[in-house]
Design a protein around this motif. Sequence first.
Motif, PDB file in Angstrom:
ATOM      1  N   TYR A  10       0.848  -1.196   0.000  1.00 38.03           N
ATOM      2  CA  TYR A  10       0.000   0.000   0.000  1.00 38.03           C
ATOM      3  C   TYR A  10       0.882   1.244   0.000  1.00 38.03           C
ATOM      4  N   LEU A  11       0.427   2.290  -0.657  1.00 34.95           N
ATOM      5  CA  LEU A  11       1.105   3.583  -0.649  1.00 34.95           C
ATOM      6  C   LEU A  11       0.175   4.620  -0.056  1.00 34.95           C
ATOM      7  N   GLU A  12       0.550   5.159   1.114  1.00 36.11           N
ATOM      8  CA  GLU A  12      -0.245   6.226   1.730  1.00 36.11           C
ATOM      9  C   GLU A  12      -0.070   7.482   0.891  1.00 36.11           C
ATOM     10  N   ALA A  13      -1.188   8.070   0.486  1.00 37.09           N
ATOM     11  CA  ALA A  13      -1.126   9.104  -0.558  1.00 37.09           C
ATOM     12  C   ALA A  13      -1.880  10.373  -0.200  1.00 37.09           C
ATOM     13  N   ILE A  31       1.028  -1.733  -6.639  1.00 37.40           N
ATOM     14  CA  ILE A  31       0.842  -0.899  -5.456  1.00 37.40           C
ATOM     15  C   ILE A  31      -0.606  -0.443  -5.375  1.00 37.40           C
ATOM     16  N   ILE A  32      -1.181  -0.573  -4.186  1.00 42.44           N
ATOM     17  CA  ILE A  32      -2.539  -0.104  -3.915  1.00 42.44           C
ATOM     18  C   ILE A  32      -2.434   1.270  -3.259  1.00 42.44           C
ATOM     19  N   VAL A  33      -3.022   2.286  -3.887  1.00 48.63           N
ATOM     20  CA  VAL A  33      -2.990   3.633  -3.316  1.00 48.63           C
ATOM     21  C   VAL A  33      -4.001   3.713  -2.175  1.00 48.63           C
ATOM     22  N   ALA A  34      -3.522   4.077  -0.994  1.00 47.75           N
ATOM     23  CA  ALA A  34      -4.374   4.162   0.192  1.00 47.75           C
ATOM     24  C   ALA A  34      -4.681   5.627   0.479  1.00 47.75           C
ATOM     25  N   ASP A  35      -5.919   6.034   0.234  1.00 49.40           N
ATOM     26  CA  ASP A  35      -6.307   7.415   0.506  1.00 49.40           C
ATOM     27  C   ASP A  35      -6.723   7.561   1.967  1.00 49.40           C
ATOM     28  N   ARG A  36      -7.132   8.784   2.325  1.00 47.81           N
ATOM     29  CA  ARG A  36      -7.486   9.065   3.718  1.00 47.81           C
ATOM     30  C   ARG A  36      -8.604   8.146   4.215  1.00 47.81           C
ATOM     31  N   ASP A  78      -8.917  -2.060   8.456  1.00 48.65           N
ATOM     32  CA  ASP A  78      -8.993  -3.522   8.532  1.00 48.65           C
ATOM     33  C   ASP A  78      -8.636  -4.161   7.196  1.00 48.65           C
ATOM     34  N   ALA A  79      -8.936  -3.465   6.088  1.00 48.72           N
ATOM     35  CA  ALA A  79      -8.585  -4.005   4.773  1.00 48.72           C
ATOM     36  C   ALA A  79      -7.065  -4.067   4.617  1.00 48.72           C
ATOM     37  N   ILE A  80      -6.363  -3.080   5.172  1.00 41.24           N
ATOM     38  CA  ILE A  80      -4.899  -3.074   5.104  1.00 41.24           C
ATOM     39  C   ILE A  80      -4.324  -4.174   5.985  1.00 41.24           C
ATOM     40  N   LEU A  81      -4.913  -4.345   7.157  1.00 43.55           N
ATOM     41  CA  LEU A  81      -4.381  -5.294   8.132  1.00 43.55           C
ATOM     42  C   LEU A  81      -4.845  -6.726   7.895  1.00 43.55           C
ATOM     43  N   LYS A  82      -5.767  -6.921   6.962  1.00 45.64           N
ATOM     44  CA  LYS A  82      -6.317  -8.251   6.721  1.00 45.64           C
ATOM     45  C   LYS A  82      -5.215  -9.264   6.408  1.00 45.64           C
TER      46      LYS A  82
END
Length: 309
Positions: free
Chosen positions: A31-34, A54-59, A67-71
């Motif tokens: 994930y990329l915090e964006a 890479i999955i762009v992770a927005d606010r 939870d989707a990131i930590l799954k």
Amino acid sequence: MVLYLIGLGLHDEKDVTIRGLEAIKGSERVYLEAYTSILGIGKERLESFYGKDIIVADRDMVETDSDAILKDADKVDVAFLVVGDPFGATTHADLLLRADDLEVPYVVIHNASVMNAVGALGLALYNYGQTVSIPFFTDSWRPDSWLERVRENARLGLHTLCLLDIKVKEQSEENLARGRKIYEPPRYMSVPCAISQLLSLLPPSPSASSSSSDDAAPASGVAPAADALDPSTTLAISASRVGHPSQTFVSGTLSELAALDEDAFGGPLHSFVIVGRTFHALERDFARRWAVDRDNWDRVSKEVYAVRD
């Protein structure tokens, strides 16, 4: 298996540490915090260099759907990439607290951030006070709580790093109220905009001409803190695209910086430092190289900041 929180540094795909790169290559999801900051490149270059989608992770994803990131992060390695250092924003500390709640192990891999790279301005990092973030004002919203932190730093003679707002994937009030997923174009606050907002919150201050060198240099050798932050006698240094080959620094009084075209500061991201009264000759000389007016820089340093050779 583990959640990796990985700092990417300040410029491009090659600023990642070797340890961070190894963790990325070994992760199942990346994930990329964006939204708290940006790199000077697109995610496609990151994907090409890292060899990973890479999955762009927005606010919304980071703050409401973590939870989707930590799954399955307790079963496979997951990498969460942050521009700069992972702890440059409290959002990321919150992510780790949620990982704790789910008993997901994590590893933090640090990198350079503007908080330490600002040392390139030549001001001693030991003499910085509280860092502030300056948000975009609107017609109905002009928050000013950060200004008291600037004043507290000034009273202690400390430098203040001012980080400027960015708006990425933001909705207008109307679209937000109507539940429409329509986003505004990205906006990045400039130094002149930030200083203009700062000065709009201050009461009228006395003219710099009313100060004399005799008044400004007390026996202690440190000039008194000007709570009014007089724009004509308060020194500041802008720092744009820190860590990039195109980084740009400009020094001068707040008035001088506010009067410049945005082009003078280079591209975003912009930040600036309000110089505190624990200012000495080495710092003065280092920052003079970027001064709008070197003679005025030296004059204010001597008469207002009591800098002595």
